[in-house]
Write an enzyme that holds these catalytic residues in place. Structure first.
Site, PDB file in Angstrom:
ATOM      1  CG  MET A  20      -1.800   1.450   1.525  1.00 57.84           C
ATOM      2  SD  MET A  20      -2.874   0.927   3.018  1.00 57.84           S
ATOM      3  CE  MET A  20      -1.814   0.978   4.467  1.00 57.84           C
ATOM      4  CG  ASP A  22       0.527   8.365  -2.336  1.00 52.18           C
ATOM      5  OD1 ASP A  22       1.785   7.717  -2.206  1.00 52.18           O
ATOM      6  OD2 ASP A  22       0.877   8.863  -3.372  1.00 52.18           O
ATOM      7  CD1 TRP A  46       4.177   2.027  -5.571  1.00 48.67           C
ATOM      8  CD2 TRP A  46       5.135   1.674  -7.465  1.00 48.67           C
ATOM      9  NE1 TRP A  46       3.378   3.045  -6.541  1.00 48.67           N
ATOM     10  CE2 TRP A  46       4.026   2.854  -7.654  1.00 48.67           C
ATOM     11  CE3 TRP A  46       5.886   1.489  -8.519  1.00 48.67           C
ATOM     12  CZ2 TRP A  46       3.950   3.370  -8.973  1.00 48.67           C
ATOM     13  CZ3 TRP A  46       5.791   1.935  -9.752  1.00 48.67           C
ATOM     14  CH2 TRP A  46       4.931   3.068 -10.187  1.00 48.67           C
ATOM     15  CD1 TRP A  81      -0.109   5.163 -10.098  1.00 48.51           C
ATOM     16  CD2 TRP A  81       1.019   6.777 -11.031  1.00 48.51           C
ATOM     17  NE1 TRP A  81       0.790   4.578 -10.724  1.00 48.51           N
ATOM     18  CE2 TRP A  81       1.646   5.536 -11.114  1.00 48.51           C
ATOM     19  CE3 TRP A  81       1.722   7.930 -11.336  1.00 48.51           C
ATOM     20  CZ2 TRP A  81       2.806   5.285 -11.853  1.00 48.51           C
ATOM     21  CZ3 TRP A  81       3.145   7.877 -11.723  1.00 48.51           C
ATOM     22  CH2 TRP A  81       3.499   6.612 -12.272  1.00 48.51           C
ATOM     23  CB  THR A  82      -2.056   9.850  -5.612  1.00 51.44           C
ATOM     24  OG1 THR A  82      -1.658   8.786  -4.887  1.00 51.44           O
ATOM     25  CG2 THR A  82      -2.493  11.070  -4.727  1.00 51.44           C
ATOM     26  NE  ARG A 145       4.524  11.657  -8.968  1.00 53.37           N
ATOM     27  CZ  ARG A 145       5.735  12.055  -9.647  1.00 53.37           C
ATOM     28  NH1 ARG A 145       5.931  12.206 -11.095  1.00 53.37           N
ATOM     29  NH2 ARG A 145       6.628  11.815  -9.031  1.00 53.37           N
ATOM     30  CG  ASP A 146       0.646  12.902  -7.100  1.00 50.84           C
ATOM     31  OD1 ASP A 146      -0.042  11.928  -7.574  1.00 50.84           O
ATOM     32  OD2 ASP A 146       1.559  13.070  -6.494  1.00 50.84           O
ATOM     33  CG  ASP A 233       9.872  11.895  -6.403  1.00 58.27           C
ATOM     34  OD1 ASP A 233      10.007  10.714  -5.616  1.00 58.27           O
ATOM     35  OD2 ASP A 233       9.804  11.538  -7.619  1.00 58.27           O
TER      36      ASP A 233
HETATM   37  C1  FRU Z   1       3.694   9.344  -4.064  1.00 55.22           C
HETATM   38  C2  FRU Z   1       3.394   8.937  -5.313  1.00 55.22           C
HETATM   39  C3  FRU Z   1       2.346   9.725  -6.291  1.00 55.22           C
HETATM   40  C4  FRU Z   1       1.825   8.870  -7.249  1.00 55.22           C
HETATM   41  C5  FRU Z   1       1.649   7.730  -6.629  1.00 55.22           C
HETATM   42  C6  FRU Z   1       1.886   6.431  -7.405  1.00 55.22           C
HETATM   43  O1  FRU Z   1       3.936   8.306  -3.111  1.00 55.22           O
HETATM   44  O2  FRU Z   1       4.545   8.645  -6.161  1.00 55.22           O
HETATM   45  O3  FRU Z   1       3.371  10.957  -6.854  1.00 55.22           O
HETATM   46  O4  FRU Z   1       0.814   9.417  -7.870  1.00 55.22           O
HETATM   47  O5  FRU Z   1       2.502   7.652  -5.482  1.00 55.22           O
HETATM   48  O6  FRU Z   1       1.488   5.221  -6.655  1.00 55.22           O
END
Ligand code: FRU
Length: 540
Positions: A20, A22, A46, A81-82, A145-146, A233
């Site tokens: 697991m 985010d 991951w 993703w997130t 992203r995110d 990051d």
């Molecule tokens: C942060 C991240 C986000 C991305 C997601 C992918 O931990 O790298 O930037 O959306 O995890 O799992």
């Protein structure tokens, strides 16, 4: 693997198995807290990321639901993703998330519940016009992203921000939308900080300068400060900063440039990443979720068949007393897990001593402790030029005039394994006191495939305040909050001896000059129900 099963936590959110990361799209809807998370259906590392989903009435007991979204479209086939949820004024929910496309381009997508009458929000529909945003000119296709929760502007539009980078400058792009389908990018960025690299999981929200209630994401005004948080990051830590936001331009400036995003303060000085807040309209509070990874090896994770937990959700408030930091505190619901209590009143812990505390078992605890220092010694002790830092110190075995002192958690009888959580006070030139709060993994396990660091930071202590700490212990996680939540440290530890009935709790004082008086309350903690959903359980 049953050999490592003692590491499994008892009241922290975990999927039944596998990897697991985010927290995603947390929200409260029709009586249920919803929690989504990055999950690998195929293993304990991951990869192949989809959205797990669970619901709760109290943020502590959870029912696992079917996956909310899987990687089934060209625009998210390399990973769902997130993302974040926004609740619209009519009660409907929109979810924005990042997809990694068939060509590994990071794009933003829109999804919504198939049936808004279903309080469990079991089924999710991806918008047919996805993706709704692709990396703009000048932005790397893997640096976008995110998306955040949206907030409403006085121009009648919804606004979101998305983390990125330009060379080594971390930035957050800003977009306005009326319908969540078409967007216009604002000129400039919400904020940029040179040298901080890619900003993941940006969070942006208001906190009240005057009230103890949390604020919904769109609230603005003279009584409000705005928080920007970025997950770096390059550095794998969550940094936040307090500042002001100008709606007209969509720009934010820090109160203090020295504690700007990514170069100043962190939510947590241990392991805590990719966090996200949401406004809980049920209890009028802002709640912070953070991903707590492992500090053992990938090999060990594969052996045990799972990796990561989520921290106990924390309420977040502006610290009116210091004016310069947030206050984080475990949600009050965790206190419902408290079982028997043991009280220790005014225990004297002399310089250079270790005292066992008689508690029933020591693997699931909620500890609240206060320390008083001998005033005469504080006055008379010599000023020192020592520049202290938790990270470069020798941890619990470091010896100074005024510290370290605190608790040894998840220790075995002989102290061959122990995790010190403690204060260190330094008297600097001019007679000023600086207080540090640290956690020491170096002796937490006799295993050698685990990280062993001393972590922590400065903690603000105001005149006449006692030193106080709250510690949640849950098998392989120790979450510590100093001075009511001004500084926090989450540690993952992997004892091999201090497990089950063999785990012990101690007070220690390794200072050379000062003796401290400790008063503590120690609760045994119940386990939470965190298990698969069965339809008949939810018929209320
Ligand atoms: C942060 C991240 C986000 C991305 C997601 C992918 O931990 O790298 O930037 O959306 O995890 O799992």
């Amino acid at each position: 693997n049953s050999m490592l099963s003692w590491q499994r936590t008892a009241f922290h959110f975990q999927p039944e198995k596998n990897w697991m990361n985010d927290p995603n799209g947390p929200l409260f809807y029709k009586g249920w807290y919803h929690f989504f998370y990055q999950w690998n259906p195929n293993g304990a590392v991951w990869g192949d990321i989809v959205w797990g989903h669970a619901v709760s009435k109290d943020l502590i007991h959870w029912l696992h639901l079917p996956l909310a979204m899987v990687a089934d479209q060209w625009y998210d086939i390399n990973g769902v993703w997130t993302g974040s949820a926004t609740i619209l004024p009519d009660g409907k929910i929109v979810m924005l998330y990042t997809g990694s496309t068939n060509e590994s381009v990071q794009v933003q997508n829109l999804a919504y519940p198939a049936d808004h009458n279903d309080p469990l929000l079991t089924k999710w529909v991806k918008y047919s016009g996805n993706p709704i945003l692709v990396p703009p000119p000048g932005i790397g296709y893997k640096d976008f992203r995110d998306p955040t929760t949206a907030w409403y502007t006085s121009q009648g539009k919804w606004r979101i921000t998305i983390g990125s980078k330009l060379n080594k400058t971390g930035i957050s792009l800003v977009y306005d939308t009326k319908d969540f389908k078409t967007y216009e990018q604002l000129n400039g960025v919400l904020h940029a900080v040179p040298g901080t690299g890619m900003w993941e999981c940006v969070d942006f929200y208001p906190v009240s300068k005057t009230s103890d209630k949390g604020l919904d994401t769109s609230v603005n005004g003279p009584d409000v400060k705005h928080v920007v948080k970025a997950s770096l990051d390059d550095d794998r830590n969550d940094y936040y900063s307090l500042g002001s936001y100008e709606e007209k331009t969509g720009k934010w400036v820090p109160d203090n440039q020295k504690i700007d995003v990514g170069i100043g303060i962190r939510y947590d000085y241990g392991i805590f990443y990719a966090s996200k807040t949401f406004y809980d309209q049920n209890k009028e509070r802002r709640v912070l979720w953070g991903w707590i990874g492992e500090s053992d090896s990938e090999n060990a994770d594969m052996q045990k068949g799972w990796a990561s937990v989520q921290g106990i959700p924390r309420t977040v408030l502006f610290d009116k007393k210091t004016g310069s930091n947030l206050i984080q505190w475990p949600v009050e619901e965790v206190e419902n897990l408290r079982l028997s209590i043991t009280d220790f009143d005014k225990v004297e812990v002399k310089a250079g001593s270790v005292l066992p505390l008689q508690v029933v078992t020591a693997t699931q605890l909620d500890i609240v402790a206060e320390f008083e220092l001998d005033k005469k010694v504080l006055e008379s002790v010599a000023e020192s030029n020592e520049v202290f830092s938790c990270n470069t110190s020798a941890g619990g075995s470091h010896r100074g005039a005024l510290g370290p002192f605190g608790l040894l958690v998840l220790a075995d009888e002989t102290l061959s394994e122990q995790t010190p959580v403690y204060f260190y006070v330094a008297k600097g030139p001019g007679g000023n006191f600086d207080t540090f709060f640290c956690a020491d993994q170096t002796r937490s396990s006799v295993a050698n495939d685990v990280k062993k660091k001393v972590t922590g930071s400065y903690v603000p202590v105001l005149k006449d305040e006692k030193l106080s700490v709250r510690i949640l212990v849950d098998h392989s996680i120790v979450e510590s909050f100093a001075q009511g939540g001004r500084t926090t440290i989450t540690t993952r530890v992997y004892p091999t001896k201090a497990i089950y009935g063999a785990a012990r709790l101690f007070l220690f004082n390794n200072a050379t000059e000062i003796s401290v008086t400790a008063s503590l309350k120690v609760w045994q903690m119940n386990s939470a129900f965190i298990r698969p959903y069965h339809p008949d359980e939810t018929s209320n």
